[in-house]
Design a protein around this motif. Structure first.
Motif, PDB file in Angstrom:
ATOM      1  N   LYS A 293     -21.489  79.590  51.802  1.00  0.00           N
ATOM      2  CA  LYS A 293     -20.198  79.155  51.258  1.00  0.00           C
ATOM      3  C   LYS A 293     -20.214  79.285  49.751  1.00  0.00           C
ATOM      4  O   LYS A 293     -21.261  79.190  49.117  1.00  0.00           O
ATOM      5  CB  LYS A 293     -20.016  77.680  51.627  1.00  0.00           C
ATOM      6  CG  LYS A 293     -18.648  77.156  51.389  1.00  0.00           C
ATOM      7  CD  LYS A 293     -18.545  75.701  51.785  1.00  0.00           C
ATOM      8  CE  LYS A 293     -17.165  75.232  51.338  1.00  0.00           C
ATOM      9  NZ  LYS A 293     -17.021  73.876  51.124  1.00  0.00           N
ATOM     10  N   TYR A 295     -19.855  77.306  47.083  1.00  0.00           N
ATOM     11  CA  TYR A 295     -19.773  75.876  46.808  1.00  0.00           C
ATOM     12  C   TYR A 295     -19.098  75.582  45.484  1.00  0.00           C
ATOM     13  O   TYR A 295     -19.283  76.286  44.511  1.00  0.00           O
ATOM     14  CB  TYR A 295     -21.183  75.265  46.781  1.00  0.00           C
ATOM     15  CG  TYR A 295     -21.886  75.321  48.122  1.00  0.00           C
ATOM     16  CD1 TYR A 295     -22.938  76.191  48.338  1.00  0.00           C
ATOM     17  CD2 TYR A 295     -21.473  74.504  49.178  1.00  0.00           C
ATOM     18  CE1 TYR A 295     -23.575  76.251  49.553  1.00  0.00           C
ATOM     19  CE2 TYR A 295     -22.114  74.565  50.399  1.00  0.00           C
ATOM     20  CZ  TYR A 295     -23.156  75.435  50.589  1.00  0.00           C
ATOM     21  OH  TYR A 295     -23.789  75.504  51.786  1.00  0.00           O
ATOM     22  N   GLU A 299     -19.282  69.901  45.361  1.00  0.00           N
ATOM     23  CA  GLU A 299     -20.123  70.090  46.542  1.00  0.00           C
ATOM     24  C   GLU A 299     -21.586  70.275  46.137  1.00  0.00           C
ATOM     25  O   GLU A 299     -22.497  69.773  46.786  1.00  0.00           O
ATOM     26  CB  GLU A 299     -19.644  71.303  47.340  1.00  0.00           C
ATOM     27  CG  GLU A 299     -18.322  71.059  48.052  1.00  0.00           C
ATOM     28  CD  GLU A 299     -17.751  72.342  48.648  1.00  0.00           C
ATOM     29  OE1 GLU A 299     -17.967  73.416  48.050  1.00  0.00           O
ATOM     30  OE2 GLU A 299     -17.106  72.236  49.683  1.00  0.00           O
ATOM     31  N   LEU A 300     -21.795  70.997  45.034  1.00  0.00           N
ATOM     32  CA  LEU A 300     -23.171  71.185  44.568  1.00  0.00           C
ATOM     33  C   LEU A 300     -23.789  69.854  44.167  1.00  0.00           C
ATOM     34  O   LEU A 300     -24.969  69.603  44.431  1.00  0.00           O
ATOM     35  CB  LEU A 300     -23.204  72.152  43.385  1.00  0.00           C
ATOM     36  CG  LEU A 300     -23.036  73.624  43.735  1.00  0.00           C
ATOM     37  CD1 LEU A 300     -22.941  74.454  42.470  1.00  0.00           C
ATOM     38  CD2 LEU A 300     -24.189  74.124  44.583  1.00  0.00           C
TER      39      LEU A 300
END
Lengths: 435, 221
Positions: A293, A295, A299-300
């Protein structure tokens, strides 16, 4: 060799084995992977070389663990007292050049100065970041005492913790920690777990023995505020940002599909009480596979938080220490002669290097004494780049000045640009110094 | 201090273009920091000289091998040239790496010269003088040199004990040459082995604390 110089019996018969991780470094270091790191202190006034040299001599008397020469035995390298005279030189070349066993009078560190800066370059076989800082603190403290003899509070501060015996400073903490917690069964992991090859940041290589350094200086309050806003620690924030920068400026366009992996060394002295100057750390790897994905930054942050939480636990640390200690004590390994061991170590370390895209080394807030801090502007940590890990990242903080240092063996600066613009867009005031 | 309006960062070096994005910098004040020396291109003269010498050696070896085979002579004299060049290279590298401690250089010279003399002996029809006389002579000289150094500079004992042990071991190994019949003259090899072993025993008797300490360090596992 000085004839007639009085050498005490203690100096003559002193010797030390290399600690657990240090046994590897002399076998694998070369001009392309020097395993030398630099701690730099910038003072508020110009450095006086004579005083610095005297301070160095004083520091070596206080911390004889650094006053050593590397020697070759039949099965392992070891340390011997170095009877040569230490010298300081003006910085005249790129940082983190290889420290030769024969040059620099046999010392495994190099002290240079330039304008207001004092540089301490240390070969990793001698010490790690935390241990090197103890020596740097001693050196700076001794220097300031000589440079400002009228400052009475400064004169009364001790440069080292005099309550500790020398053996505390030279402890092979891997063995003592493993022995103290001997009930822990070692896991089935080998001391060198096999990892898949990670993404390598490409670029045009710089010249032989060159290193490009970019210091990104920010106010620690501003960056901590940003991290707090997202509910994470500073290390998590910067790791996630580094991952994002590598993705956006490099991985996206590369056509290669390996995961991006950041190696984070963890200081084990916090977990297992130790004051050793020798190496006592282990590595944690944060891996992100961008194939799955694209990211986003948030999200990371989640991914990094989760991975760090899983991997930085007491049990994990202990099992790594136990594995290292067992490997060191295994008779089969010990009995192989050094020249054969060197070849094996080179192969293993090469594979380990390829397992990571870059390294993020956070030395945190460096604890100089309050009296010394008045004279110090900031401190940097510079780590050598290697053939596979062409970019490295070092973090150090003194006096609210957070120094983020990129070291690169390629000419391109795209990742650094993304990193800085990300922060400046969020109203962080940034100063940049390059070499 | 300069300022990059694209990146919105301040730059403390006195440079024209932004190190991050290469756009032109604006001047914000005239305070600049100089933290690193201006380094010119690193010239590694030693490396260049070694490369030139290597190139010349390869040419010399190549030409001699070619000539040897073109002339169809029965004597493989090009082997002598290559052996000589190899010896010169081993000497050079060993000298460069040894610096102040000549112990390792000594051992390497003993081995290299023995091999060189064996090569010359073989080319000139093998009369055996290389293993019968040259090799024990070299080992004896090596032992003598180490003994002299440790008498003049006792502090160097810690550096040289291990090389003395090496020569003694080499001396014992060379006795195999007698056993296999390669060496026909026995007295030279036996005498040189005996001499190096006696010197070793002497070191341990008269400098026993230092000698034992050094052995413990070098052979620890």
């Amino acid at each position: 060799m000085k004839l007639g110089k009085q050498i005490s019996r203690k100096e003559e018969f002193y010797w030390n084995k290399l600690d657990n991780t240090a046994k590897v470094y002399p076998a694998i270091s070369s001009n392309n992977a020097t395993n030398v790191f630099r701690l730099s202190v910038k003072l508020k006034e110009k450095v006086l070389p004579d005083l610095l040299e005297q301070a160095l001599k004083n520091s070596l008397k206080l911390l004889p663990a650094f006053n050593v020469k590397l020697r070759r035995g039949l099965f392992w390298y070891y340390f011997d007292t170095n009877f040569a005279v230490p010298t300081v030189r003006e910085d005249a070349t790129f940082p983190c050049n290889k420290i030769d066993r024969f040059k620099d009078n046999g010392f495994l560190f190099r002290v240079t100065y330039f304008e207001k800066k004092i540089n301490l370059e240390v070969f990793h076989a001698l010490s790690d970041g935390t241990g090197a800082f103890v020596f740097l603190n001693c050196l700076v403290s001794e220097y300031l005492k000589l440079a400002y003899p009228d400052d009475t509070p400064l004169q009364s501060v001790s440069s080292i913790d005099t309550s500790l015996p020398q053996s505390a400073y030279e402890e092979n903490s891997f063995l003592t920690a493993a022995a103290k917690n001997a009930s822990q069964k070692s896991s089935s992991l080998s001391a060198v777990p096999a990892r898949p090859s990670s993404y390598r940041i490409p670029g045009v290589s710089v010249g032989f023995k060159e290193l490009r350094v970019i210091h990104v200086l920010v106010y620690s309050k501003e960056l901590l505020a940003l991290a707090k806003e997202k509910g994470v620690t500073l290390t998590v924030y910067l790791t996630a940002l580094l991952l994002l920068a590598i993705y956006e400026e490099s991985w996206k366009y590369s056509g290669k599909k390996q995961p991006v992996s950041i190696c984070i060394p963890i200081n084990l002295r916090i977990w297992f009480k130790s004051n050793t100057l020798r190496n006592f750390f282990t590595f944690i790897n944060v891996t992100v596979d961008f194939n799955e994905k694209e990211y986003s930054f948030d999200e990371l942050l989640d991914i990094v938080s989760k991975q760090l939480k899983e991997k930085i636990t007491y049990d994990e640390m202990l099992s790594k220490i136990t594995n290292n200690a067992n490997a060191e004590k295994s008779f089969a390994l010990r009995i192989i002669p050094l020249f054969i061991k060197k070849i094996g170590l080179k192969i293993i370390s090469h594979k380990t290097e390829k397992g990571n895209t870059t390294t993020l080394s956070n030395l945190g807030v460096l604890k100089f004494s309050d009296e010394a801090k008045k004279y110090i502007e900031r401190c940097d940590v510079i780590i050598n780049s290697t053939a596979h890990q062409t970019l490295k990242f070092g973090i150090a903080c003194v006096n609210d000045c957070l120094s983020l240092t990129f070291t690169s063996s390629t000419e391109e600066n795209d990742i650094q640009r993304f990193f800085c613009r990300f922060l400046s867009e969020r109203s962080v005031k940034i100063r940049i110094i390059t070499n | 201090m300069k300022y990059c309006s694209q990146c919105r960062v301040s730059i403390e070096n006195d440079i024209e273009n932004c190190p991050l994005c290469s756009s032109k910098l604006e001047l914000s004040d005239d305070q600049f920091e100089n933290e690193y020396p201006a380094v010119l291109e690193i010239s590694n003269r030693r490396r260049i000289i070694l490369k030139i010498i290597l190139f010349i050696s390869v040419i010399a070896a190549g030409i001699s091998i070619a000539l040897n085979h073109m002339n169809d002579s029965s004597v493989l004299w090009s082997l002598g040239v290559v052996a000589g060049l190899a010896y010169a290279w081993i000497s050079l590298i060993s000298a460069l790496k040894s610096s102040k401690n000549i112990g390792l250089n000594l051992i390497i010279q003993i081995l290299a010269l023995s091999l060189l003399s064996a090569a010359i002996d073989y080319l000139s029809g093998w009369r055996g003088w290389s293993v019968n006389y040259v090799t024990p002579f070299l080992m004896t000289i090596g032992t003598v040199i180490i003994t002299v150094i440790t008498i003049i500079r006792p502090m160097q004992l810690r550096n040289y004990i291990v090389y003395l042990i090496d020569i003694a071991v080499l001396g014992l190994i060379s006795l195999i040459l007698i056993w296999t019949g390669t060496a026909t003259v026995k007295w030279a090899l036996i005498a040189c082995s005996l001499y190096s072993i006696i010197t070793l025993i002497g070191m341990f008797l008269f400098a026993d604390r230092r000698a034992r300490h050094e052995v413990k360090k070098r052979f620890h596992f």
